[in-house]
Scaffold this motif. Structure first.
Motif, PDB file in Angstrom:
ATOM      1  N   GLY A 171      -7.728   5.620  -4.131  1.00  0.00           N
ATOM      2  CA  GLY A 171      -6.366   5.756  -4.637  1.00  0.00           C
ATOM      3  C   GLY A 171      -5.296   5.260  -3.686  1.00  0.00           C
ATOM      4  O   GLY A 171      -4.100   5.286  -4.009  1.00  0.00           O
ATOM      5  N   CYS A 172      -5.685   4.789  -2.493  1.00  0.00           N
ATOM      6  CA  CYS A 172      -4.712   4.280  -1.510  1.00  0.00           C
ATOM      7  C   CYS A 172      -4.304   2.848  -1.841  1.00  0.00           C
ATOM      8  O   CYS A 172      -5.148   2.017  -2.195  1.00  0.00           O
ATOM      9  CB  CYS A 172      -5.304   4.308  -0.105  1.00  0.00           C
ATOM     10  N   VAL A 173      -3.046   2.573  -1.709  1.00  0.00           N
ATOM     11  CA  VAL A 173      -2.521   1.210  -1.820  1.00  0.00           C
ATOM     12  C   VAL A 173      -1.675   0.952  -0.582  1.00  0.00           C
ATOM     13  O   VAL A 173      -0.750   1.711  -0.281  1.00  0.00           O
ATOM     14  CB  VAL A 173      -1.659   1.021  -3.085  1.00  0.00           C
ATOM     15  N   PHE A 174      -2.016  -0.098   0.150  1.00  0.00           N
ATOM     16  CA  PHE A 174      -1.308  -0.444   1.389  1.00  0.00           C
ATOM     17  C   PHE A 174      -0.499  -1.713   1.135  1.00  0.00           C
ATOM     18  O   PHE A 174      -1.047  -2.805   1.031  1.00  0.00           O
ATOM     19  CB  PHE A 174      -2.317  -0.666   2.511  1.00  0.00           C
ATOM     20  N   THR A 221       1.266  -3.192  -8.361  1.00  0.00           N
ATOM     21  CA  THR A 221       2.615  -3.589  -8.779  1.00  0.00           C
ATOM     22  C   THR A 221       3.586  -2.419  -8.670  1.00  0.00           C
ATOM     23  O   THR A 221       4.733  -2.592  -8.236  1.00  0.00           O
ATOM     24  CB  THR A 221       2.581  -4.113 -10.227  1.00  0.00           C
ATOM     25  N   ARG A 222       3.139  -1.230  -9.040  1.00  0.00           N
ATOM     26  CA  ARG A 222       3.992  -0.052  -8.922  1.00  0.00           C
ATOM     27  C   ARG A 222       4.324   0.242  -7.452  1.00  0.00           C
ATOM     28  O   ARG A 222       5.455   0.580  -7.115  1.00  0.00           O
ATOM     29  CB  ARG A 222       3.293   1.150  -9.564  1.00  0.00           C
ATOM     30  N   ALA A 223       3.346   0.056  -6.571  1.00  0.00           N
ATOM     31  CA  ALA A 223       3.572   0.285  -5.147  1.00  0.00           C
ATOM     32  C   ALA A 223       4.582  -0.716  -4.574  1.00  0.00           C
ATOM     33  O   ALA A 223       5.433  -0.356  -3.747  1.00  0.00           O
ATOM     34  CB  ALA A 223       2.249   0.197  -4.386  1.00  0.00           C
ATOM     35  N   VAL A 224       4.503  -1.967  -5.010  1.00  0.00           N
ATOM     36  CA  VAL A 224       5.457  -2.985  -4.554  1.00  0.00           C
ATOM     37  C   VAL A 224       6.879  -2.591  -4.934  1.00  0.00           C
ATOM     38  O   VAL A 224       7.817  -2.701  -4.122  1.00  0.00           O
ATOM     39  CB  VAL A 224       5.092  -4.373  -5.132  1.00  0.00           C
ATOM     40  N   GLU A 225       7.067  -2.155  -6.153  1.00  0.00           N
ATOM     41  CA  GLU A 225       8.408  -1.760  -6.592  1.00  0.00           C
ATOM     42  C   GLU A 225       8.929  -0.572  -5.781  1.00  0.00           C
ATOM     43  O   GLU A 225      10.123  -0.478  -5.503  1.00  0.00           O
ATOM     44  CB  GLU A 225       8.384  -1.410  -8.080  1.00  0.00           C
ATOM     45  N   GLY A 267       6.037  -2.170   5.657  1.00  0.00           N
ATOM     46  CA  GLY A 267       4.690  -1.706   5.390  1.00  0.00           C
ATOM     47  C   GLY A 267       4.666  -0.253   4.944  1.00  0.00           C
ATOM     48  O   GLY A 267       5.248   0.617   5.596  1.00  0.00           O
ATOM     49  N   THR A 268       3.988   0.010   3.821  1.00  0.00           N
ATOM     50  CA  THR A 268       3.992   1.336   3.217  1.00  0.00           C
ATOM     51  C   THR A 268       2.618   1.633   2.618  1.00  0.00           C
ATOM     52  O   THR A 268       2.069   0.798   1.907  1.00  0.00           O
ATOM     53  CB  THR A 268       5.049   1.420   2.093  1.00  0.00           C
ATOM     54  N   ILE A 269       2.071   2.828   2.921  1.00  0.00           N
ATOM     55  CA  ILE A 269       0.806   3.252   2.334  1.00  0.00           C
ATOM     56  C   ILE A 269       1.093   4.348   1.314  1.00  0.00           C
ATOM     57  O   ILE A 269       1.694   5.377   1.643  1.00  0.00           O
ATOM     58  CB  ILE A 269      -0.176   3.774   3.405  1.00  0.00           C
ATOM     59  N   ALA A 315      -4.942  -5.533  -0.174  1.00  0.00           N
ATOM     60  CA  ALA A 315      -3.535  -5.949  -0.205  1.00  0.00           C
ATOM     61  C   ALA A 315      -3.409  -7.462  -0.298  1.00  0.00           C
ATOM     62  O   ALA A 315      -2.613  -7.991  -1.089  1.00  0.00           O
ATOM     63  CB  ALA A 315      -2.804  -5.425   1.034  1.00  0.00           C
ATOM     64  N   THR A 316      -4.203  -8.172   0.493  1.00  0.00           N
ATOM     65  CA  THR A 316      -4.173  -9.634   0.441  1.00  0.00           C
ATOM     66  C   THR A 316      -4.681 -10.141  -0.899  1.00  0.00           C
ATOM     67  O   THR A 316      -4.134 -11.092  -1.472  1.00  0.00           O
ATOM     68  CB  THR A 316      -5.028 -10.216   1.585  1.00  0.00           C
TER      69      THR A 316
END
Length: 550
Positions: free
Chosen positions: A384-387, A531-535, A405-407, A426-427
């Motif tokens: 469930g982690c998004v970096f 995409t949600r994490a980027v926003e 940078g945000t986790i 992430a890449t």
């Protein structure tokens, strides 16, 4: 960034299959003849320099690599010592040539040398003395954030993308030059007195290898010049309108002459050292060199290089395509003669291998970068982690300067393996976003992605990439494709190869294909979360912080 393969059994277990390309009966490749030809390649990257000597079928014969110092004087600042870069090149050449001779070859067997280099990294030096006036400002440096915001509000800013193919950002060399003129007195004084020379790393290398002030050769190739934001992408020349926008006086500032990427004469000769007198015949920015090294010579072909950053280039042919979806337009390569420049769409990711290095150096997760796959394979997924690895903001296709940078998604369940896997993902997610943008700009969907660079050595990472983009990933056995591209440019100039048909057969044997092994629905669900994490990472840096006031 060397990352080894892993055979761990996980939910994203690698499923490569060999694809062996045998020369066809009508092959253009005379292997016996070409094995007697040798081309040197200087690969000057962001964290290391290497020199590789290839034979005429594109196989490395001798090589040496060393890392050099990274300077981070303030948050967001990244610099190199220009003198140290030249010393690293000299050392690599000396050791590799010594090994080459020990194998029974003669130095005179090396027919020419090509150069490939980190792009946008900016050097200024005194035209009278040949000495640098400040450290090189690296392509990923973000000290110009406030300056870029000011430039975006300036009249004429909305015209720059159509002229240069580049959006205003901290990325191009021009804004780095403006910062130097505003903040470094010796640079400003040299400019006012008409003795300031500006160049990207390739120009600095060529200047020094040709003997510095004595020869006074100041040249750059079209691929590097297209990254300065001072060159008109359509004419492949410096543009007075661009110089005027950035407030630069062409009479006070010496700019490198723009020449084709492959030339028997424009790049000069080594003035000293074991290769003294050897012709320098090719020069390409690193990502363009990888495009050539992957033999992406036809429109619609693409490559993705996973190095310190990650860069995806898509060949669009002999006319530039200006992106409407957050990509860059750039010169892919220009082999001179009567040939037209070949253009590319590009998606740039600031953090790839440097994210792995962050886990190693800053957080102590691993002892060596090649252990990242083993750590990531200790878990089934990212938990469930998004970096969002926006250490310097997010590049294409987002262009979010104020992100950091945000986790997301950390719980008490989270382990180091989850964050390691999220770092690799992430890449891959950003590559997916870039491919989606390229499809919209070009009107064509890519059917296969050619890959290279350090992170491509990880089976786990490449399988993850195939799963996320939903198309096969094609990895060559010999992955020094950036250096190979520079060697191809040089060899083409001195007739080691004469036709593109010959080049298309180089480095095609024993490639490995990674097929997607999850459903499109699973892939879409993963990408939606990214995409949600980027926003959510937008707006992390405010104006005062961007100006360095903490």
């Amino acid at each position: 960034m060397a990352i080894e393969e892993t055979s761990a059994r996980t939910g994203l277990e690698p499923t490569p299959r060999e694809k062996v390309t045998d020369p066809s009966p009508g092959s253009h490749l005379d292997e016996q003849k070409l094995k007697k030809y040798y081309i040197g390649s200087i690969d000057q990257g962001t964290t290391s320099t290497r020199f590789i000597i290839f034979d005429g079928i594109g196989q490395p014969v001798a090589q040496h690599q060393i890392e050099f110092s990274q300077k981070y004087p303030q948050p967001g600042w990244h610099e190199h010592d220009p003198r140290e870069i030249i010393k690293s090149i000299e050392e690599c050449i000396e050791v590799a040539v010594e090994d080459f001779v020990e194998l029974g070859h003669e130095i005179s067997d090396i027919r020419a040398v090509g150069i490939t280099n980190q792009r946008e990294t900016t050097v200024v030096w005194d035209s009278n003395t040949g000495e640098p006036l400040y450290n090189a400002i690296v392509w990923s440096d973000t000290r110009t954030s406030a300056l870029v915001r000011t430039l975006k509000s300036k009249e004429g800013a909305d015209e720059l993308l159509n002229i240069t193919g580049l959006p205003l950002s901290t990325y191009p060399s021009s804004v780095k030059l403006l910062w130097l003129l505003e903040h470094v007195d010796p640079v400003k004084k040299a400019y006012e007195e008409g003795r300031l020379t500006f160049g990207t790393i390739d120009a600095w290398i060529l200047y020094n290898l040709n003997g510095g002030k004595e020869k006074d050769l100041v040249v750059t190739d079209a691929t590097n010049a297209s990254r300065t934001m001072l060159m008109n992408l359509h004419t492949v020349e410096y543009d007075a309108k661009l110089l005027d926008f950035f407030g630069l006086d062409g009479k006070k500032l010496r700019l490198p002459k723009i020449v084709p990427s492959s030339s028997a004469h424009e790049f000069g000769h080594f003035a000293y050292g074991p290769l003294e007198g050897t012709r320098i015949a090719g020069c390409l920015g690193d990502q363009s060199a990888a495009l050539v090294g992957q033999q992406a010579f036809t429109p619609g072909s693409a490559k993705n290089t996973y190095g310190t950053g990650c860069f995806l280039l898509y060949n669009v042919g002999e006319k530039p395509v200006i992106s409407k979806h957050g990509l860059l337009a750039t010169v892919g390569y220009h082999f001179g003669g009567k040939r037209e420049p070949v253009y590319a769409l590009e998606g740039s990711i600031a953090v790839a291998g440097s994210g792995v290095k962050f886990l190693m150096d800053n957080l102590g997760f691993i002892s060596h970068s090649n252990k990242i796959s083993d750590l990531a394979a200790t878990v089934e997924d990212s938990g469930g982690c998004v970096f969002v690895t926006a250490f310097s903001g997010l590049f294409a296709p987002y262009w979010i300067d104020d992100a950091r940078g945000t986790i997301f998604g950390i719980t008490q369940y989270t382990e180091q393996g989850h964050i390691a896997r999220a770092t690799l993902e992430a890449t891959c997610f950003q590559t997916k976003a870039i491919l989606d943008a390229m499809e919209k700009d070009s009107g064509h969907k890519l059917t296969e992605l050619a890959v290279d660079g350090g992170m491509s050595s990880s089976d786990l990472c490449m399988q993850t990439q195939a799963n996320i983009i939903g198309i096969p990933v094609n990895r060559p056995a010999m992955r020094e494709t950036t250096a190979l591209g520079a060697a191809i440019a040089a060899g083409f100039a001195v007739d080691v190869w004469k036709e593109f048909d010959e080049l298309k057969e180089i480095n095609q044997k024993d490639r490995v294909i990674f097929e997607p092994n999850i459903t499109p629905e699973q892939s879409a669900k993963m990408f939606k979360r990214w995409t949600r994490a980027v926003e959510m990472c937008r707006g992390w840096v405010d104006t005062d912080e961007a100006n360095g006031d903490f």
